[in-house]
Scaffold this motif. Structure first.
Motif, PDB file in Angstrom:
ATOM      1  N   GLU A 191      -8.223  -3.553   2.198  1.00  0.00           N
ATOM      2  CA  GLU A 191      -7.850  -4.942   2.458  1.00  0.00           C
ATOM      3  C   GLU A 191      -8.526  -5.877   1.459  1.00  0.00           C
ATOM      4  N   ARG A 192      -9.786  -5.582   1.141  1.00  0.00           N
ATOM      5  CA  ARG A 192     -10.534  -6.419   0.201  1.00  0.00           C
ATOM      6  C   ARG A 192      -9.893  -6.371  -1.188  1.00  0.00           C
ATOM      7  N   VAL A 193      -9.546  -5.173  -1.637  1.00  0.00           N
ATOM      8  CA  VAL A 193      -8.915  -5.032  -2.956  1.00  0.00           C
ATOM      9  C   VAL A 193      -7.575  -5.763  -2.981  1.00  0.00           C
ATOM     10  N   ALA A 194      -6.806  -5.631  -1.912  1.00  0.00           N
ATOM     11  CA  ALA A 194      -5.499  -6.290  -1.850  1.00  0.00           C
ATOM     12  C   ALA A 194      -5.632  -7.810  -1.911  1.00  0.00           C
ATOM     13  N   GLY A 195      -6.751  -8.334  -1.430  1.00  0.00           N
ATOM     14  CA  GLY A 195      -6.936  -9.778  -1.384  1.00  0.00           C
ATOM     15  C   GLY A 195      -7.555 -10.384  -2.626  1.00  0.00           C
ATOM     16  N   LEU A 196      -7.946  -9.554  -3.595  1.00  0.00           N
ATOM     17  CA  LEU A 196      -8.569 -10.048  -4.817  1.00  0.00           C
ATOM     18  C   LEU A 196      -7.552 -10.088  -5.954  1.00  0.00           C
ATOM     19  N   ALA A 197      -7.470 -11.222  -6.618  1.00  0.00           N
ATOM     20  CA  ALA A 197      -6.530 -11.360  -7.728  1.00  0.00           C
ATOM     21  C   ALA A 197      -7.035 -10.586  -8.939  1.00  0.00           C
ATOM     22  N   ALA A 198      -6.138  -9.893  -9.620  1.00  0.00           N
ATOM     23  CA  ALA A 198      -6.494  -9.143 -10.824  1.00  0.00           C
ATOM     24  C   ALA A 198      -5.285  -9.084 -11.748  1.00  0.00           C
ATOM     25  N   SER A 199      -5.557  -8.980 -13.041  1.00  0.00           N
ATOM     26  CA  SER A 199      -4.473  -8.896 -14.024  1.00  0.00           C
ATOM     27  C   SER A 199      -4.034  -7.460 -14.269  1.00  0.00           C
ATOM     28  N   GLY A 200      -4.823  -6.504 -13.775  1.00  0.00           N
ATOM     29  CA  GLY A 200      -4.504  -5.092 -13.914  1.00  0.00           C
ATOM     30  C   GLY A 200      -5.580  -4.273 -13.232  1.00  0.00           C
ATOM     31  N   TYR A 201      -5.280  -2.993 -13.002  1.00  0.00           N
ATOM     32  CA  TYR A 201      -6.173  -2.149 -12.214  1.00  0.00           C
ATOM     33  C   TYR A 201      -6.428  -0.826 -12.933  1.00  0.00           C
ATOM     34  N   LEU A 202      -7.693  -0.415 -12.943  1.00  0.00           N
ATOM     35  CA  LEU A 202      -8.087   0.863 -13.525  1.00  0.00           C
ATOM     36  C   LEU A 202      -8.480   1.790 -12.382  1.00  0.00           C
ATOM     37  N   LEU A 203      -7.713   2.852 -12.178  1.00  0.00           N
ATOM     38  CA  LEU A 203      -7.968   3.820 -11.123  1.00  0.00           C
ATOM     39  C   LEU A 203      -8.639   5.050 -11.725  1.00  0.00           C
ATOM     40  N   SER A 204      -9.712   5.499 -11.112  1.00  0.00           N
ATOM     41  CA  SER A 204     -10.409   6.667 -11.649  1.00  0.00           C
ATOM     42  C   SER A 204      -9.511   7.892 -11.691  1.00  0.00           C
ATOM     43  N   HIS A 205      -8.613   8.015 -10.727  1.00  0.00           N
ATOM     44  CA  HIS A 205      -7.744   9.194 -10.682  1.00  0.00           C
ATOM     45  C   HIS A 205      -6.274   8.830 -10.883  1.00  0.00           C
ATOM     46  N   GLY A 206      -6.030   7.661 -11.465  1.00  0.00           N
ATOM     47  CA  GLY A 206      -4.642   7.265 -11.665  1.00  0.00           C
ATOM     48  C   GLY A 206      -4.393   6.457 -12.913  1.00  0.00           C
ATOM     49  N   GLY A 207      -5.430   6.249 -13.731  1.00  0.00           N
ATOM     50  CA  GLY A 207      -5.245   5.500 -14.961  1.00  0.00           C
ATOM     51  C   GLY A 207      -5.023   4.015 -14.724  1.00  0.00           C
ATOM     52  N   TYR A 208      -4.310   3.375 -15.655  1.00  0.00           N
ATOM     53  CA  TYR A 208      -4.111   1.923 -15.598  1.00  0.00           C
ATOM     54  C   TYR A 208      -2.788   1.583 -14.926  1.00  0.00           C
ATOM     55  N   LEU A 209      -2.829   0.607 -14.007  1.00  0.00           N
ATOM     56  CA  LEU A 209      -1.635   0.102 -13.340  1.00  0.00           C
ATOM     57  C   LEU A 209      -1.675  -1.417 -13.337  1.00  0.00           C
ATOM     58  N   GLU A 210      -0.514  -2.042 -13.491  1.00  0.00           N
ATOM     59  CA  GLU A 210      -0.464  -3.503 -13.466  1.00  0.00           C
ATOM     60  C   GLU A 210      -0.500  -4.041 -12.043  1.00  0.00           C
ATOM     61  N   LYS A 211       0.079  -3.302 -11.106  1.00  0.00           N
ATOM     62  CA  LYS A 211       0.114  -3.737  -9.707  1.00  0.00           C
ATOM     63  C   LYS A 211      -0.219  -2.554  -8.799  1.00  0.00           C
ATOM     64  N   VAL A 212      -0.834  -2.857  -7.650  1.00  0.00           N
ATOM     65  CA  VAL A 212      -1.211  -1.778  -6.730  1.00  0.00           C
ATOM     66  C   VAL A 212      -0.833  -2.078  -5.280  1.00  0.00           C
ATOM     67  N   ASP A 213      -0.096  -3.157  -5.038  1.00  0.00           N
ATOM     68  CA  ASP A 213       0.219  -3.543  -3.663  1.00  0.00           C
ATOM     69  C   ASP A 213       0.894  -2.405  -2.894  1.00  0.00           C
ATOM     70  N   THR A 214       1.941  -1.840  -3.483  1.00  0.00           N
ATOM     71  CA  THR A 214       2.678  -0.760  -2.824  1.00  0.00           C
ATOM     72  C   THR A 214       1.805   0.476  -2.665  1.00  0.00           C
TER      73      THR A 214
END
Length: 296
Positions: A191-214
């Motif tokens: 919930e905390r991650v979903a509520g924080l604005a970011a321009s992109g996301y770096l996942l340790s086991h998924g690489g770079y993603l622009e959006k992660v809501d879904t």
């Protein structure tokens, strides 16, 4: 495996356990160091000389696949290491992880690179909040749940390294049982991650993603799906090993000894969450400790 430049100051070495890269005034820092020496060596080779000298490692948490290159980096490159205050002891004494999983002196199957990294010093202990790494102004985010004190990193550009807070769709749908230390805290972290604005996301086991809501929704729904299944398996009263066996059969899991004890910790995290919710309790019955539904 490849080094991907995201901005002039931030990149990611994408691999099975991806490593963040932060350009600094004196060189660059890595966010985590992979599962073993070769992982950090491959990252450095891919980064090349364009970002200067390798100066530091910022560990998000103490799991072996995130700190495996620390010892080599300190010994051979003289880097300084930074780690979460609440998990620094595990980085400095990594044999505690297999002890934690097994509950006593561990079996040999837990004393390998996947569960027990080489010991390394933590030169600086970190807490959530604003943090300056030379000229980089970072925001460290409390992401506990997957581990007791995991930290995420938000850069000045708004890039969010979420460590293991979010798992990629491929792993979620394949395994379903995700490792968590505290399920309640992990759900709060999502919930905390979903509520924080970011321009992109770096996942340790998924690489770079622009959006992660879904993807956050998928992580949450599968965690709760597994939690419901575990509750069902305890319907007649059962020991945690029996519940684990039933879950393994339902999900088609094939486990070696190391995977079993890792997964068993996750099963118990689900049981603890159900107890916290007042849905399950423990009773002693003829030499067995049983998880049973709480009567309405």
């Amino acid at each position: 495996m490849s080094f991907r430049i995201l901005t002039e100051q931030t990149g990611i070495f994408e691999s099975a356990v991806s490593i963040g890269v932060l350009k600094m005034e004196s060189g660059f820092a890595l966010i985590d160091s992979g599962v073993e020496d070769s992982a950090v060596k491959k990252a450095l080779q891919s980064i090349g000389d364009g970002w200067g000298a390798f100066k530091a490692i910022l560990n998000t948490h103490a799991h072996a696949d995130h700190i495996g290159g620390n010892a080599w980096s300190i010994r051979n490159r003289g880097v300084k290491t930074y780690g979460p205050e609440g998990e620094a002891h595990y980085i400095e004494h990594p044999d505690l992880e297999p002890h934690f999983l097994f509950g006593c002196a561990p079996i040999p199957e837990l004393m390998n690179k996947f569960y027990c990294a080489k010991a390394s010093d933590v030169h600086h202990r970190l807490r959530p909040g604003s943090f300056e790494l030379e000229d980089r102004k970072l925001n460290l985010i409390d992401l506990k749940g997957h581990s007791p004190g995991m930290l995420g990193v938000i850069t000045e550009e708004g890039l969010f390294h979420v460590a293991d807070a979010i798992m990629p769709e491929s792993l979620v749908t394949k395994h379903k049982l995700m490792f968590v230390h505290n399920l309640g805290e992990h759900l709060e972290t999502l919930e905390r991650v979903a509520g924080l604005a970011a321009s992109g996301y770096l996942l340790s086991h998924g690489g770079y993603l622009e959006k992660v809501d879904t993807l956050i929704d998928l992580n949450r729904s599968v965690l709760l799906e597994v939690n419901d299944l575990i509750f069902t398996l305890a319907a007649e009263g059962a020991e945690d090993t029996t519940i684990h066996a039933g879950l393994s059969q339902r999900l088609g899991m094939v486990e070696n000894p190391g995977q079993y004890y890792l997964n068993h910790t996750a099963v118990r995290a689900h049981l603890k969450y159900l107890k916290d919710l007042g849905k399950l309790d423990l009773i002693w019955d003829q030499g067995r400790l049983l998880w049973v539904p709480v009567s309405a």
